[in-house]
Design a protein around this motif. Structure first.
Motif, PDB file in Angstrom:
ATOM      1  N   PRO A  92      -8.518  -0.409  -6.641  1.00 43.41           N
ATOM      2  CA  PRO A  92      -7.951  -0.768  -5.334  1.00 43.41           C
ATOM      3  C   PRO A  92      -7.716   0.458  -4.467  1.00 43.41           C
ATOM      4  CG  PRO A  92      -6.687  -1.744  -7.144  1.00 43.41           C
ATOM      5  CD  PRO A  92      -7.619  -0.758  -7.748  1.00 43.41           C
ATOM      6  N   THR A  93      -7.631   0.255  -3.165  1.00 42.24           N
ATOM      7  CA  THR A  93      -7.115   1.302  -2.295  1.00 42.24           C
ATOM      8  C   THR A  93      -5.652   1.526  -2.648  1.00 42.24           C
ATOM      9  OG1 THR A  93      -8.629   0.705  -0.516  1.00 42.24           O
ATOM     10  CG2 THR A  93      -6.677   1.976   0.093  1.00 42.24           C
ATOM     11  N   CYS A  94      -5.264   2.794  -2.808  1.00 41.73           N
ATOM     12  CA  CYS A  94      -3.918   3.103  -3.298  1.00 41.73           C
ATOM     13  C   CYS A  94      -3.351   4.273  -2.506  1.00 41.73           C
ATOM     14  CB  CYS A  94      -3.991   3.450  -4.780  1.00 41.73           C
ATOM     15  SG  CYS A  94      -2.382   3.644  -5.555  1.00 41.73           S
ATOM     16  N   ILE A  95      -2.185   4.070  -1.886  1.00 36.93           N
ATOM     17  CA  ILE A  95      -1.516   5.114  -1.110  1.00 36.93           C
ATOM     18  C   ILE A  95      -0.125   5.323  -1.697  1.00 36.93           C
ATOM     19  CG2 ILE A  95      -0.567   5.696   1.158  1.00 36.93           C
ATOM     20  CD1 ILE A  95      -2.895   4.331   2.441  1.00 36.93           C
ATOM     21  N   LYS A  96       0.171   6.595  -2.081  1.00 36.74           N
ATOM     22  CA  LYS A  96       1.426   6.860  -2.791  1.00 36.74           C
ATOM     23  C   LYS A  96       2.098   8.118  -2.257  1.00 36.74           C
ATOM     24  CE  LYS A  96      -1.257   6.892  -6.288  1.00 36.74           C
ATOM     25  NZ  LYS A  96      -1.855   7.140  -7.615  1.00 36.74           N
ATOM     26  N   THR A  97       3.407   8.049  -2.074  1.00 34.61           N
ATOM     27  CA  THR A  97       4.235   9.237  -1.866  1.00 34.61           C
ATOM     28  C   THR A  97       5.211   9.317  -3.027  1.00 34.61           C
ATOM     29  OG1 THR A  97       5.785   7.957  -0.502  1.00 34.61           O
ATOM     30  CG2 THR A  97       4.069   9.182   0.658  1.00 34.61           C
ATOM     31  N   LEU A  98       5.407  10.540  -3.568  1.00 35.34           N
ATOM     32  CA  LEU A  98       6.146  10.678  -4.822  1.00 35.34           C
ATOM     33  C   LEU A  98       7.433  11.489  -4.697  1.00 35.34           C
ATOM     34  CD1 LEU A  98       3.145  11.233  -7.289  1.00 35.34           C
ATOM     35  CD2 LEU A  98       4.238   9.082  -6.596  1.00 35.34           C
ATOM     36  N   SER A  99       7.806  11.907  -3.484  1.00 35.04           N
ATOM     37  CA  SER A  99       9.089  12.574  -3.274  1.00 35.04           C
ATOM     38  C   SER A  99       9.530  12.369  -1.821  1.00 35.04           C
ATOM     39  CB  SER A  99       8.998  14.075  -3.592  1.00 35.04           C
ATOM     40  OG  SER A  99       8.164  14.722  -2.662  1.00 35.04           O
ATOM     41  N   TYR A 100      10.786  12.648  -1.531  1.00 34.07           N
ATOM     42  CA  TYR A 100      11.315  12.389  -0.194  1.00 34.07           C
ATOM     43  C   TYR A 100      10.649  13.254   0.876  1.00 34.07           C
ATOM     44  CZ  TYR A 100      13.957  16.745  -0.623  1.00 34.07           C
ATOM     45  OH  TYR A 100      14.298  18.059  -0.767  1.00 34.07           O
TER      46      TYR A 100
END
Length: 227
Positions: A92-100
């Motif tokens: 799948p298309t996947c967009i992630k942020t992992l910190s503030y």
């Protein structure tokens, strides 16, 4: 009008025409369903989007509290092999942020195809009208230190993270990997299967492992005019 229809019927079989029509309706339904769930997820994750988004297939978000994901107008995403006729899409298309502190900023008219974008602590910026082909990975981090080896499981190496900027009108070919700290200049093309570990100037074709400039598009264009 009737004559044109008769010519079409004679040129193509009825079965072919019916199959084509049914498949077209099927794709429209897939896009409607994908876009509907995409918009629900945008609300759930408090993500800013523009108008006229079109999504076919699965789309995954993960947004760390305090981080930012912005998507512009006329955004498209395809993560379904039956819709991407030229290739198979692996995920799948996947967009992630992992910190503030992490940000993913996507401009207007951007198209993704089974793309994975991960911002661990920096900013990933994608300019207007960027085209990204199937199975491309973009990430601002190695996610652990490179050396010494005994620290790879325990030291996340946040200090080595670096932002990424992809200029407007860039075209990234299928199965490319865009690594931390890279800037790709506007209008450039990244050849399929490349690993971009260093910045690429504008108006060029680049490719390889690691990606290097293959030719200058402006020079090619001027040469064509002389001919």
């Amino acid at each position: 009008m009737i004559g044109k229809i008769n010519k079409i019927v004679r040129k193509y079989s009825i079965v072919e025409l019916i199959s084509y029509a049914l498949y077209s309706v099927y794709l429209i339904c897939l896009q409607w369903i994908g876009t509907f769930f995409f918009r629900l997820k945008v609300i759930f994750w408090n993500i800013q989007i523009g108008t006229n988004s079109k999504v076919t297939g699965k789309f995954l978000f993960f947004k760390y509290p305090g981080s930012k994901i912005n998507i512009g107008n006329n955004f498209t995403s395809i993560s379904l092999s039956s819709r991407a006729m030229a290739t198979s899409i692996f995920s799948p298309t996947c967009i992630k942020t992992l910190s503030y502190s992490s940000k993913i900023l996507i401009g207007n008219g951007v198209g993704l195809n089974g793309t994975s974008i991960t911002a661990r602590s920096k900013t990933i910026k994608i300019g207007d009208h960027v085209m990204i082909a199937a199975n491309v990975t973009i990430m601002d981090s190695d996610f652990h230190v490179v050396f010494p080896p005994e620290g790879r499981l325990t030291n996340p190496g946040y200090e080595f993270d670096a932002g990424i900027e992809i200029g407007e009108n860039v075209w990234i070919g299928t199965r490319c990997t865009i690594l931390k700290g890279v800037r790709i200049g506007k209008n450039s093309v990244i050849a399929a299967g490349s690993i971009v570990s260093k910045s690429i100037p504008e108006n060029v074709v680049a490719g390889g492992i690691p990606a290097k400039v293959i030719r200058n598009l402006e020079t090619t264009k001027k040469g064509s005019k002389r001919k």
